[in-house]
Design an enzyme around this catalytic site. Structure first.
Site, PDB file in Angstrom:
ATOM      1  N   HIS A 233       0.867  -1.180   0.000  1.00 15.43           N
ATOM      2  CA  HIS A 233       0.000   0.000   0.000  1.00 15.43           C
ATOM      3  C   HIS A 233       0.908   1.235   0.000  1.00 15.43           C
ATOM      4  O   HIS A 233       1.999   1.195   0.575  1.00 15.43           O
ATOM      5  CB  HIS A 233      -0.843  -0.055   1.282  1.00 15.43           C
TER       6      HIS A 233
ATOM      7  N   ASP B 227       3.317  -3.909   8.130  1.00 15.85           N
ATOM      8  CA  ASP B 227       2.061  -3.182   7.984  1.00 15.85           C
ATOM      9  C   ASP B 227       0.937  -4.191   8.260  1.00 15.85           C
ATOM     10  O   ASP B 227       0.667  -5.078   7.448  1.00 15.85           O
ATOM     11  CB  ASP B 227       1.992  -2.634   6.549  1.00 15.85           C
TER      12      ASP B 227
ATOM     13  N   GLN C 157      -4.284  -4.820   7.194  1.00 13.71           N
ATOM     14  CA  GLN C 157      -5.277  -5.777   6.692  1.00 13.71           C
ATOM     15  C   GLN C 157      -5.246  -7.095   7.457  1.00 13.71           C
ATOM     16  O   GLN C 157      -5.934  -8.047   7.071  1.00 13.71           O
ATOM     17  CB  GLN C 157      -5.036  -6.059   5.203  1.00 13.71           C
TER      18      GLN C 157
ATOM     19  N   LYS D 249     -10.090  -0.245  10.899  1.00 14.20           N
ATOM     20  CA  LYS D 249     -10.247  -1.494  10.138  1.00 14.20           C
ATOM     21  C   LYS D 249     -10.523  -2.680  11.064  1.00 14.20           C
ATOM     22  O   LYS D 249     -10.725  -3.799  10.604  1.00 14.20           O
ATOM     23  CB  LYS D 249      -8.992  -1.763   9.300  1.00 14.20           C
TER      24      LYS D 249
ATOM     25  N   CYS E 127      -4.653   2.396  -3.644  1.00 17.80           N
ATOM     26  CA  CYS E 127      -3.419   2.951  -3.034  1.00 17.80           C
ATOM     27  C   CYS E 127      -2.259   1.983  -3.225  1.00 17.80           C
ATOM     28  O   CYS E 127      -1.436   1.795  -2.314  1.00 17.80           O
ATOM     29  CB  CYS E 127      -3.610   3.269  -1.555  1.00 17.80           C
TER      30      CYS E 127
HETATM   31  C1  LIG Z   1      -2.336  -2.698   3.571  1.00 21.32           C
HETATM   32  C2  LIG Z   1      -2.691  -1.317   4.024  1.00 21.32           C
HETATM   33  N1  LIG Z   1      -1.746  -0.565   4.585  1.00 21.32           N
HETATM   34  C3  LIG Z   1      -1.990   0.674   5.031  1.00 21.32           C
HETATM   35  C4  LIG Z   1      -3.238   1.228   4.918  1.00 21.32           C
HETATM   36  C5  LIG Z   1      -3.456   2.614   5.412  1.00 21.32           C
HETATM   37  O1  LIG Z   1      -4.355   2.635   6.467  1.00 21.32           O
HETATM   38  P1  LIG Z   1      -4.857   4.039   7.032  1.00 21.32           P
HETATM   39  O2  LIG Z   1      -5.467   4.759   5.873  1.00 21.32           O
HETATM   40  O3  LIG Z   1      -5.835   3.666   8.085  1.00 21.32           O
HETATM   41  O4  LIG Z   1      -3.660   4.741   7.545  1.00 21.32           O
HETATM   42  C6  LIG Z   1      -4.266   0.490   4.324  1.00 21.32           C
HETATM   43  C7  LIG Z   1      -5.608   1.081   4.143  1.00 21.32           C
HETATM   44  O5  LIG Z   1      -6.363   0.718   3.280  1.00 21.32           O
HETATM   45  C8  LIG Z   1      -3.980  -0.820   3.869  1.00 21.32           C
HETATM   46  O6  LIG Z   1      -4.921  -1.567   3.294  1.00 21.32           O
END
Ligand SMILES: Cc1ncc(COP(=O)(O)O)c(C=O)c1O
Length: 407
Positions: A121, A198, A201, A224, A364
């Protein structure tokens, strides 16, 4: 088949969209909130609001206790060795930027390498990319196997003696794959690099044990995991946190301020400058209590069944390309696909008319889209409150959208 109807706990699932029952299949973007979370947050503002860590009066002490209890809850959820290894941020994005601005700034130099996966992401990619540009370091990518799983052989090649940081997602927000974090930790540590995970998910869908994974830093977002927006978590190994200079300065994070110098507070307050999102953290606590009451065994049973139904329906429909593994074994609750000759946004708009809410776009993850040679995909993602009827409504609506564009 579970006998408990978890849908009753989520007021939004009773609403209608475009005169149709809401079919919410965008859980990877954000999850809906159970009444328990809404109530806990309303109760805090109605009956318990005060700032934390400063007042000596009763309400302030109670707010501090409630806030700190959530730190214990998160430490227990992640199996952190110490509660001080957990601190609150605004989001996964904020947590990852924090690691870049502290560990990255302090320990990455010109000529070093930072290794990410092509599936990252942007939140776990752009901060590293910008750090690499600032420092004169090299950003390297680990590719995929043909079925969308991380290519471990490539990881072995990319992680070298020059690598300072390996930053990977535990679960992809597009491909539905879960990465071999323990193995990546071994590869990173063999080169004296740190592993940043990260977990955006992952945390809503599987038990996470940061000690078993041997992750050095682990980030996730409350929104999430059925909690509110505006709260994130960062876990860091204590021995690493001890080496870091805070990225932000101000109230709450000091123990003594003199005219020219400051003594910082102990970890973790040192890393939580300013008034935190107290209500949001309390909401996260309520969400985790709720999620743990449901239990990961139930979550995974339901989500596996629905993912299998999604994959079966999509792979049997002509003119559909599914990205990532085509079978449910090792497949997370996220399924990305495209309809031949129809842009993802048109598919998602058509589905919305039937009350079916899915995400379309690059998710993203533009480098991943480039790697897959597509500009966008449609993504359906389930949570444990979804049911077979949701997936059926989605598949029926998708068939109609396809027929509309074919005619
Ligand atoms: C794999 C992953 N990393 C990071 C993020 C970023 O999360 P946030 O927008 O809550 O900071 C997301 C959000 O969709 C994600 O799916």
């Amino acid at each position: 088949m579970t006998t408990i109807d978890y849908r009753q706990d989520f007021p939004i699932l009773k609403t209608r969209v475009n005169d149709e029952p809401l079919t919410y299949l965008d859980n990877a973007a954000t999850s809906q909130k159970p009444q328990a979370v809404i109530d806990a947050m309303a109760d805090f503002y109605a009956n318990g609001n005060a700032n934390v860590h400063r007042g000596v009066y009763t309400l302030a002490a109670q707010a501090t206790d409630r806030y700190e209890a959530v730190r214990d809850q998160v430490a227990q959820l992640l199996n952190a060795a110490r509660r001080e290894e957990v601190f609150f941020t605004r989001s996964t994005t904020d947590s990852l930027n924090w690691v870049v601005q502290t560990y990255g700034e302090q320990f990455v130099s010109a000529g070093d390498e930072i290794v990410v996966a092509v599936m990252e992401h942007h939140s776990n990619l752009v901060p590293w990319q910008q750090l690499a540009i600032r420092k004169g370091a090299t950003l390297k990518y680990v590719g995929l196997q043909p079925d969308g799983q991380l290519d471990l052989e490539d990881a072995r090649k990319q992680i070298t003696a020059k690598t300072k940081i390996v930053a990977v997602t535990q679960a992809s927000n597009v491909l539905g794959v879960t990465n071999p974090i323990k193995t990546l930790a071994r590869l990173a540590h063999a080169q004296h690099a740190v592993l940043v995970v990260d977990g955006a998910q992952a945390v809503a869908h599987m038990p996470v044990d940061v000690q078993a994974l041997d992750a050095d830093f682990y980030a996730f977002s409350a929104h999430k995991v059925y909690g509110p927006t505006g709260v994130g978590v960062l876990y860091g190994k204590y021995a690493l946190l001890e080496q870091l200079t805070p990225a932000q300065f101000g109230g709450e994070m000091i123990s003594d301020v003199d005219w020219q110098t400051t003594e910082f507070a102990a970890i973790p307050e040192r890393f939580e400058a300013g008034t935190p999102n107290v209500c949001g953290v309390i909401g996260l606590g309520a969400a985790l209590t709720y999620l743990q009451r449901v239990g990961f065994a139930t979550v995974q049973t339901i989500e596996k069944r629905l993912t299998a139904q999604l994959l079966d329906g999509l792979t049997q429909m002509p003119g559909i390309t599914v990205y990532g593994p085509q079978t449910v074994a090792d497949h997370g609750p996220v399924v990305a696909f495209n309809v031949e000759n129809v842009h993802g946004h048109d598919v998602a708009t058509g589905l919305d008319l039937a009350g079916v809410e899915v995400r379309a776009g690059h998710h993203c993850a533009q480098p991943l889209m480039r790697y897959l040679h597509v500009s966008a995909t449609v993504r359906a993602s389930v949570g444990f409150y979804n049911n077979e009827a949701d997936v059926e409504r989605f598949l029926t609506a998708l068939k109609s959208v396809k027929e509309f564009f074919e005619s």
